[in-house]
Design an enzyme around this catalytic site. Sequence first.
Site, mmCIF file in Angstrom:
data_model
loop_
_atom_site.group_PDB
_atom_site.id
_atom_site.type_symbol
_atom_site.label_atom_id
_atom_site.label_comp_id
_atom_site.label_asym_id
_atom_site.label_seq_id
_atom_site.Cartn_x
_atom_site.Cartn_y
_atom_site.Cartn_z
ATOM 1 N N TYR A 163 -6.412 -5.693 -4.335
ATOM 2 C CA TYR A 163 -7.215 -6.473 -5.290
ATOM 3 C C TYR A 163 -7.739 -5.646 -6.460
ATOM 4 O O TYR A 163 -8.569 -6.109 -7.229
ATOM 5 C CB TYR A 163 -8.340 -7.203 -4.550
ATOM 6 C CG TYR A 163 -7.799 -8.113 -3.476
ATOM 7 C CD1 TYR A 163 -7.473 -9.435 -3.762
ATOM 8 C CD2 TYR A 163 -7.569 -7.650 -2.178
ATOM 9 C CE1 TYR A 163 -6.950 -10.274 -2.789
ATOM 10 C CE2 TYR A 163 -7.049 -8.478 -1.200
ATOM 11 C CZ TYR A 163 -6.738 -9.787 -1.512
ATOM 12 O OH TYR A 163 -6.219 -10.613 -0.554
ATOM 13 N N ASP A 300 2.048 -9.550 6.942
ATOM 14 C CA ASP A 300 1.761 -10.646 6.016
ATOM 15 C C ASP A 300 2.915 -11.652 5.966
ATOM 16 O O ASP A 300 4.022 -11.366 6.417
ATOM 17 C CB ASP A 300 1.519 -10.044 4.620
ATOM 18 C CG ASP A 300 0.595 -10.892 3.774
ATOM 19 O OD1 ASP A 300 0.249 -12.015 4.189
ATOM 20 O OD2 ASP A 300 0.205 -10.430 2.687
ATOM 21 N N ASP A 354 -6.425 -15.769 -0.690
ATOM 22 C CA ASP A 354 -6.839 -14.515 -1.319
ATOM 23 C C ASP A 354 -8.069 -14.720 -2.201
ATOM 24 O O ASP A 354 -8.161 -15.717 -2.914
ATOM 25 C CB ASP A 354 -5.725 -13.988 -2.235
ATOM 26 C CG ASP A 354 -4.542 -13.464 -1.463
ATOM 27 O OD1 ASP A 354 -4.421 -13.784 -0.260
ATOM 28 O OD2 ASP A 354 -3.735 -12.741 -2.061
HETATM 29 C C1 9PG Z 1 0.464 -8.885 -1.409
HETATM 30 C C2 9PG Z 1 -0.595 -9.920 -1.075
HETATM 31 C C3 9PG Z 1 -1.834 -9.293 -0.437
HETATM 32 C C4 9PG Z 1 -2.782 -10.392 -0.010
HETATM 33 C C5 9PG Z 1 -2.063 -11.352 0.903
HETATM 34 C C6 9PG Z 1 -0.841 -11.908 0.208
HETATM 35 O O1 9PG Z 1 2.199 -17.288 -2.963
HETATM 36 N N1 9PG Z 1 1.223 -17.339 -2.188
HETATM 37 O O2 9PG Z 1 0.827 -18.388 -1.686
HETATM 38 C C7 9PG Z 1 0.602 -16.138 -1.846
HETATM 39 C C8 9PG Z 1 -0.511 -16.164 -1.040
HETATM 40 C C9 9PG Z 1 -1.132 -14.968 -0.748
HETATM 41 C C10 9PG Z 1 -0.629 -13.798 -1.211
HETATM 42 C C11 9PG Z 1 0.496 -13.773 -2.009
HETATM 43 C C12 9PG Z 1 1.116 -14.952 -2.314
HETATM 44 O O3 9PG Z 1 -1.257 -12.629 -0.914
HETATM 45 O O4 9PG Z 1 -2.902 -12.409 1.297
HETATM 46 O O5 9PG Z 1 -3.910 -9.851 0.650
HETATM 47 O O6 9PG Z 1 -1.474 -8.513 0.690
HETATM 48 O O7 9PG Z 1 0.011 -10.855 -0.211
HETATM 49 O O8 9PG Z 1 1.529 -9.462 -2.079
#
Ligand code: 9PG
Length: 475
Positions: A163, A300, A354
């Site tokens: 972040y 993740d 997030d």
């Molecule tokens: C790294 C991130 C961070 C973060 C995670 C995740 O497209 N989406 O819906 C989406 C949701 C969350 C996201 C990325 C994409 O973040 O939660 O802490 O690790 O991946 O890319």
Amino acid sequence: MKAPFPQAEIPLKAEGLEPVPGGYLLRGLEVLAFAPFEETQFFRHGWQSWSLAAWVDPKTPPKPLLPEARRPQADDPFLLEYPGWAGSGLGALKGEGEEVLLLGSLAPGARVFYGEGLLRGQALGEGQWFLGYGPEEEVFRSYARLLPRRLGGPPPRVWCSWYSFYRDISEARLLEVLEELKGLPLEVFQVDDGWQKALGDWEANERFPRGMAYLAQAIRAAGLRPGLWLAPFLVTEEAPLLRDHPDWVLRDPEGRPLPAGFNWGQPLYALDAGHPEVLDWVEGLIRKALAWGYGYLKLDFLYAAALPGAKGEERYRKALERIRRAAGEAYLLLSGAPILPSLGLADGLRVGPDVAPYWDNEDRSFWLADPTGPGLKNALRTSLHRLWLMENVHVDPDVVYFRSRFSLLFPEEMRLQEALAQITGFKATSDPPSWLTPEEALRLRRFLEETPPIERLGPYRFRVGEETLDYAPLL
Ligand code: 9PG
């Protein structure tokens, strides 16, 4: 049949009824429970970490989430196609009074549908349910106590690279931050997305010239536990994996690769977690990260292993069991993860979308009806509705911002996130100390050092140390 509670009798349809603390166990692939009141709210529980969990108005149907390409990463795609209200694993109803009626599955692969005056549970596998009726907190607690748990020591204190730098990380940059963090009572230094060659190609890229084992060594030398981000079941077209093993990708009944969402400007696909070779490969990946020296893994986009939704939860759970065995006592923080099937195997669980250095992105949350996008409002809302999971797992509400630099957040907004982290005990930040004013740095230090007494005054009201926080107006 009727389930007698102290406050009311609940009419229901099920195969078996057996009393347990706080309620009853029901059996049946399809069970019904009728509300003894006029319902005004439905507890809609989203499928995975980022999916919406909130009390909603059951009489106003949900708006379709757009664009369609993002649905696989927003929730159980079925729930987003369904024209009414339904939730993953559990559902609850509330009326004008204090009482809540909750129906929650005790096995993976279940959904709870709202019907006028009732809850309808539908199980794909086992058909084991908990039925509770009473004050909200008590009912959710009774349910949580029947679900698997894994609680080691206290939750960790983490610095996470995401972040602040997002994908723009490098060995040099992280070593600088590591130096700045000296003297702060942190435990984990977690390298997030941006170190790898590609999704599916989990080797250090050119910005990490001395490799990931070297970095882990440097982190340990600074007195911290090395943490690493992986999305083990995700692949994109750029990964050699897809070319080398076309049979490893999860496909729809017509044989086309199943869409797993859209991110980083490209379509996402999922590895088939039911394929033995995929499981071997994932196990190898986990072992590789451990061998590099990373004892904290942020796994993740795990929903990918469970697509197309509830039907894939059993497969997901088996794959996760395998990962847990390979990981031994390493700390597993799961993100984008189906919630109920992760319990008992996860050490930490992200329970909301997030955070971001702004409150809300209305274009996405309102006009595209997507409550899963980054932003403090979305993150707070869903995390607050998953606090009952603190009985089962370390609840991670995502990082806290202390910085004013590169941020559109107001101090009161940051305070809400800070207090939520104090409530769950999972304390993380991404702020590099060099970005902080002296006051902000002091605030971060206090946050990490102090454990204020917490008292829950109501569903959305908390006493944290000397302060009373009310989240209700924001929801
Ligand atoms: C790294 C991130 C961070 C973060 C995670 C995740 O497209 N989406 O819906 C989406 C949701 C969350 C996201 C990325 C994409 O973040 O939660 O802490 O690790 O991946 O890319």
